[in-house]
Design a protein around this motif. Structure first.
Motif, short mmCIF file in Angstrom:
data_model
loop_
_atom_site.label_atom_id
_atom_site.label_comp_id
_atom_site.label_asym_id
_atom_site.label_seq_id
_atom_site.Cartn_x
_atom_site.Cartn_y
_atom_site.Cartn_z
N ASP A 54 8.71 22.35 113.97
CA ASP A 54 7.23 22.50 114.59
C ASP A 54 7.34 22.09 116.13
OD1 ASP A 54 7.26 20.06 113.07
OD2 ASP A 54 5.20 20.10 113.96
N LEU A 55 8.23 21.00 116.38
CA LEU A 55 8.39 20.69 117.77
C LEU A 55 9.20 21.14 118.55
CD1 LEU A 55 7.74 16.58 117.08
CD2 LEU A 55 6.19 18.35 117.94
N ALA A 56 10.08 22.35 117.95
CA ALA A 56 11.23 23.11 118.72
C ALA A 56 10.68 23.77 120.02
CB ALA A 56 11.63 23.96 117.82
N GLN A 57 11.41 23.36 121.00
CA GLN A 57 11.00 24.20 122.30
C GLN A 57 12.40 24.22 123.13
OE1 GLN A 57 8.47 21.76 124.94
NE2 GLN A 57 8.94 20.05 123.27
N VAL A 58 12.20 24.83 124.26
CA VAL A 58 13.03 25.02 125.24
C VAL A 58 12.99 23.67 126.07
CG1 VAL A 58 14.36 26.58 126.92
CG2 VAL A 58 13.69 27.52 124.76
N PHE A 59 13.88 22.93 126.32
CA PHE A 59 13.77 21.84 127.23
C PHE A 59 15.05 21.12 127.36
CE2 PHE A 59 11.76 17.45 127.97
CZ PHE A 59 10.76 17.73 128.72
N ASP A 60 14.97 19.95 128.06
CA ASP A 60 16.31 19.21 128.16
C ASP A 60 16.96 18.49 126.78
OD1 ASP A 60 18.05 17.16 128.91
OD2 ASP A 60 17.01 16.19 130.14
N PRO A 61 18.33 18.80 126.42
CA PRO A 61 18.81 18.63 125.51
C PRO A 61 19.03 17.20 125.21
CG PRO A 61 20.50 19.69 127.00
CD PRO A 61 18.98 19.94 127.63
N ALA A 62 18.90 16.53 126.24
CA ALA A 62 19.00 14.82 125.92
C ALA A 62 17.83 14.52 125.10
CB ALA A 62 18.94 14.19 127.36
N ILE A 63 16.85 15.23 125.04
CA ILE A 63 15.79 14.86 123.92
C ILE A 63 16.36 14.66 122.58
CG2 ILE A 63 13.64 15.70 122.57
CD1 ILE A 63 12.95 14.83 125.49
N ASP A 64 16.96 15.76 122.18
CA ASP A 64 17.66 15.71 120.92
C ASP A 64 18.54 14.28 120.66
OD1 ASP A 64 16.22 17.49 119.60
OD2 ASP A 64 17.36 19.11 119.76
N ALA A 65 19.35 14.29 121.78
CA ALA A 65 20.46 13.09 121.69
C ALA A 65 19.53 11.81 121.68
CB ALA A 65 21.15 13.05 123.35
N ALA A 66 18.31 11.65 122.50
CA ALA A 66 17.61 10.41 122.05
C ALA A 66 17.03 10.22 120.88
CB ALA A 66 16.45 10.53 123.32
N CYS A 67 16.74 11.33 120.25
CA CYS A 67 15.90 11.29 118.80
C CYS A 67 17.19 10.92 117.90
CB CYS A 67 15.65 12.76 118.42
SG CYS A 67 14.30 13.39 119.32
N LEU A 68 18.51 11.07 118.34
CA LEU A 68 19.66 10.62 117.34
C LEU A 68 20.01 9.17 117.55
CD1 LEU A 68 21.92 13.59 117.58
CD2 LEU A 68 20.49 12.96 115.63
N ALA A 69 19.16 8.40 118.32
CA ALA A 69 19.52 6.98 118.38
C ALA A 69 19.31 6.06 117.21
CB ALA A 69 18.90 6.39 119.56
N TRP A 70 18.60 6.68 116.30
CA TRP A 70 18.42 6.08 115.00
C TRP A 70 19.86 5.71 114.27
CZ3 TRP A 70 19.80 8.57 110.52
CH2 TRP A 70 19.97 9.94 110.54
N HIS A 71 21.01 6.52 114.89
CA HIS A 71 22.39 6.20 114.26
C HIS A 71 22.95 5.09 115.21
CE1 HIS A 71 22.98 9.34 111.73
NE2 HIS A 71 22.46 10.40 112.52
N GLY A 72 22.38 4.65 116.20
CA GLY A 72 22.71 3.53 117.06
C GLY A 72 23.16 4.44 118.48
N TRP A 73 22.95 3.65 119.58
CA TRP A 73 23.33 4.14 120.89
C TRP A 73 24.93 4.28 121.14
CZ3 TRP A 73 20.27 6.94 123.45
CH2 TRP A 73 18.87 6.81 123.49
#
Length: 132
Positions: A54-73
């Motif tokens: 529901d939050l999907a959109q066309v935007f900076d792909p770094a957003i998804d990378a930031a979301c994945l930080a729960w795996h660790g930076w």
């Protein structure tokens, strides 16, 4: 920003300003909420599905990378190029702030907005001493 306590407004403004100052990158489809509960893995460790678009959109792909930080930076650093990693770090510093703005923009009742303000204050105060 005006809904935040005075001692946190400057920090919140710096984080939002840093995100707004990011250079243009070609936009792509981003999920926007790649939290653990939205990613499903096989018993062998392969990603087999992503839910809650529901939050999907066309935007900076770094957003998804930031979301994945729960795996660790460090895992994020290994998964993306250096520029995406740098932008992801900037975007991650806005995640706890954006909920207040979204609640206001969506016309949420004052009680909901105040709940988001409270969680944003806690997030900022906890985060101030940490390096993201």
């Amino acid at each position: 920003m005006p809904r935040l306590p005075a001692h946190l407004r400057g920090e919140a403004q710096r984080r939002v300003s840093a995100a707004l100052a990011l250079e243009y990158v070609p936009a792509s489809l981003v999920h926007g909420d790649l939290a653990a509960e939205n990613m499903h893995w096989s018993s062998g460790g392969d990603l087999i599905g992503i839910l809650d678009w529901d939050l999907a959109q066309v935007f900076d792909p770094a957003i998804d990378a930031a979301c994945l930080a729960w795996h660790g930076w460090q895992a994020v650093r290994q998964a993306v190029d250096g520029d995406t990693y740098r932008r992801a770090r900037v975007w991650a510093r806005t995640f706890g702030i954006e909920q207040v703005g979204a609640a206001i923009a969506n016309g949420e009742p004052p009680s909901v907005i105040e709940r988001y303000v409270e969680s944003t204050v806690k997030w900022l105060e906890q985060d101030l001493g940490q390096v993201i």
